[in-house]
Design a protein around this motif. Structure first.
Motif, PDB file in Angstrom:
ATOM      1  N   PHE A   7       0.858  -1.189   0.000  1.00 48.10           N
ATOM      2  CA  PHE A   7       0.000   0.000   0.000  1.00 48.10           C
ATOM      3  C   PHE A   7       0.896   1.242   0.000  1.00 48.10           C
ATOM      4  O   PHE A   7       1.984   1.207   0.566  1.00 48.10           O
ATOM      5  N   PRO A   8       0.433   2.355  -0.585  1.00 53.51           N
ATOM      6  CA  PRO A   8       1.233   3.582  -0.520  1.00 53.51           C
ATOM      7  C   PRO A   8       1.392   4.053   0.924  1.00 53.51           C
ATOM      8  O   PRO A   8       0.551   3.747   1.786  1.00 53.51           O
ATOM      9  N   ALA A   9       2.454   4.788   1.196  1.00 53.20           N
ATOM     10  CA  ALA A   9       2.711   5.303   2.555  1.00 53.20           C
ATOM     11  C   ALA A   9       1.504   6.085   3.049  1.00 53.20           C
ATOM     12  O   ALA A   9       0.944   6.908   2.316  1.00 53.20           O
ATOM     13  N   PHE A  47       1.254  -2.229  17.168  1.00 55.54           N
ATOM     14  CA  PHE A  47       0.036  -1.684  16.558  1.00 55.54           C
ATOM     15  C   PHE A  47      -0.080  -0.194  16.854  1.00 55.54           C
ATOM     16  O   PHE A  47       0.444   0.295  17.852  1.00 55.54           O
ATOM     17  N   GLU A  48      -0.786   0.504  15.963  1.00 55.99           N
ATOM     18  CA  GLU A  48      -0.934   1.950  16.152  1.00 55.99           C
ATOM     19  C   GLU A  48      -2.349   2.344  16.573  1.00 55.99           C
ATOM     20  O   GLU A  48      -2.636   3.506  16.794  1.00 55.99           O
ATOM     21  N   GLY A  49      -3.215   1.342  16.675  1.00 54.53           N
ATOM     22  CA  GLY A  49      -4.573   1.653  17.088  1.00 54.53           C
ATOM     23  C   GLY A  49      -5.270   0.440  17.651  1.00 54.53           C
ATOM     24  O   GLY A  49      -4.779  -0.686  17.568  1.00 54.53           O
ATOM     25  N   ARG A 296       1.294  -9.067  13.838  1.00 58.28           N
ATOM     26  CA  ARG A 296       1.982  -7.837  13.380  1.00 58.28           C
ATOM     27  C   ARG A 296       3.220  -8.177  12.547  1.00 58.28           C
ATOM     28  O   ARG A 296       3.498  -7.537  11.531  1.00 58.28           O
ATOM     29  N   LYS A 297       3.944  -9.203  12.974  1.00 52.78           N
ATOM     30  CA  LYS A 297       5.138  -9.643  12.233  1.00 52.78           C
ATOM     31  C   LYS A 297       4.733 -10.104  10.829  1.00 52.78           C
ATOM     32  O   LYS A 297       5.364  -9.750   9.829  1.00 52.78           O
ATOM     33  N   ILE A 303       3.041  -6.935   3.867  1.00 59.12           N
ATOM     34  CA  ILE A 303       2.707  -5.591   3.359  1.00 59.12           C
ATOM     35  C   ILE A 303       3.956  -4.724   3.208  1.00 59.12           C
ATOM     36  O   ILE A 303       4.002  -3.820   2.387  1.00 59.12           O
ATOM     37  N   GLY A 304       4.975  -5.015   4.032  1.00 64.81           N
ATOM     38  CA  GLY A 304       6.180  -4.187   3.989  1.00 64.81           C
ATOM     39  C   GLY A 304       6.081  -2.963   4.887  1.00 64.81           C
ATOM     40  O   GLY A 304       6.881  -2.038   4.807  1.00 64.81           O
ATOM     41  N   LEU A 305       5.059  -2.951   5.762  1.00 66.77           N
ATOM     42  CA  LEU A 305       4.862  -1.816   6.679  1.00 66.77           C
ATOM     43  C   LEU A 305       4.674  -2.317   8.090  1.00 66.77           C
ATOM     44  O   LEU A 305       4.001  -3.328   8.284  1.00 66.77           O
TER      45      LEU A 305
END
Length: 305
Positions: A7-9, A47-49, A296-297, A303-305
């Motif tokens: 996905f784009p940044a 995680f961010e959320g 998450r790993k 995804i590369g993110l």
């Protein structure tokens, strides 16, 4: 290291629900992990959320402070609607208004909701045979109600995403199709739940192809196929299926869902929004932090993110 990402940044954000730590449908699936540990482990896993759970502080100011300290944002509150049963219209609207207010105070998140009128999933009964089948009047009431709520959400700048769910009247591909047809695509978006769709006999890639322009929120849930088959063959309740381990996270080798092709299909359709890991598991059997890290790993690798 390659900088290639699927996905784009900035297009996707990674969230997780507290259902691996403690269950909101069945609060007795609990080994006593407190709120602070739950959100700390979410952050530790990368995680961010996160979505909201019943152990969270009810004061939005306190909750936001706790999440901010851990660099977490609110991905969604879960909201139940009851348009298809009697004398619940007004309270459904009032509850929705409170949840819009909650999102404003959290300064983040989408609204994820489902119609639970007549649902079998919280009952100690066979899950699929007792899922409600809405009549034409109930479909109309549901569609009109959702259009009203969706318009209200749009006016507040909130994305309202309908979550098809096992044991409810919007569970199968046909039922999702009817809901999509009857509701306004500009304000009633969809939440794809990969596990619920597979459990209901649906196809995730077909869902993405049909509704890519309406999918604004995704729950990444994996399924243990043998447990799912056993649950359906033996008419288990939703709770019994959970306790047997029907759900797990993306990246678990015991799961049967191919998330690489699902995530690639979403990327190809320019999906942007929350990707939320969800697996109702028994924390006594599945150590929550371990599974959060596993998911998450895996997502980082794919995804590369």
């Amino acid at each position: 290291m390659s900088n290639h990402t699927m996905f784009p940044a900035g297009a996707v954000k990674f969230g997780i629900t507290p259902t691996g730590w403690v269950n909101d449908d069945f609060p007795d699936i609990d080994i006593g992990i407190p709120f602070g540990q739950i959100v700390s482990e979410m952050a530790l896993a990368g995680f961010e959320g996160c979505s909201r759970g019943h152990k969270y502080p009810t004061d939005p100011v306190v909750l936001k402070h706790e999440l901010d300290m851990r660099n977490l944002k609110m991905s969604e509150p879960w909201v139940s609607t009851y348009f298809t049963i009697n004398e619940m219209y007004q309270s459904t609207l009032e509850n929705f208004d409170r949840e819009i207010e909650f999102i404003k105070q959290m300064q983040s998140g989408d609204l994820v909701l489902a119609e639970l009128g007549g649902s079998s999933h919280q009952q100690p009964i066979a899950l699929v045979p007792n899922a409600p089948k809405f009549n034409d009047d109930q479909w109309k009431r549901l569609a009109d109600g959702l259009n009203t709520l969706g318009h209200k959400a749009n006016c507040c700048g909130v994305k309202m995403c309908y979550h098809h769910h096992m044991g409810t009247g919007v569970m199968t591909m046909d039922e999702i199709g009817r809901l999509a047809e009857l509701t306004d695509p500009d304000c009633v978006h969809l939440c794809l739940d990969t596990g619920h769709l597979h459990f209901a006999g649906g196809n995730n890639l077909e869902f993405i192809n049909l509704y890519s322009d309406r999918i604004k929120h995704v729950h990444l849930k994996n399924i243990r196929q043998d447990v799912m088959n056993y649950s359906l063959d033996n008419n288990l309740s939703f709770k019994e299926a959970i306790l047997r381990g029907v759900f797990t996270v993306p990246g678990d080798p015991a799961g049967c869902i191919d998330f690489k092709e699902i995530l690639q299909a979403l990327a190809d359709k320019d999906f942007a929004g929350w990707l939320v890991v969800e697996a109702e598991q028994d924390p006594a059997k599945a150590t929550p932090l371990l599974y959060a890290q596993m998911a998450r790993k895996y997502l980082r690798e794919v995804i590369g993110l």
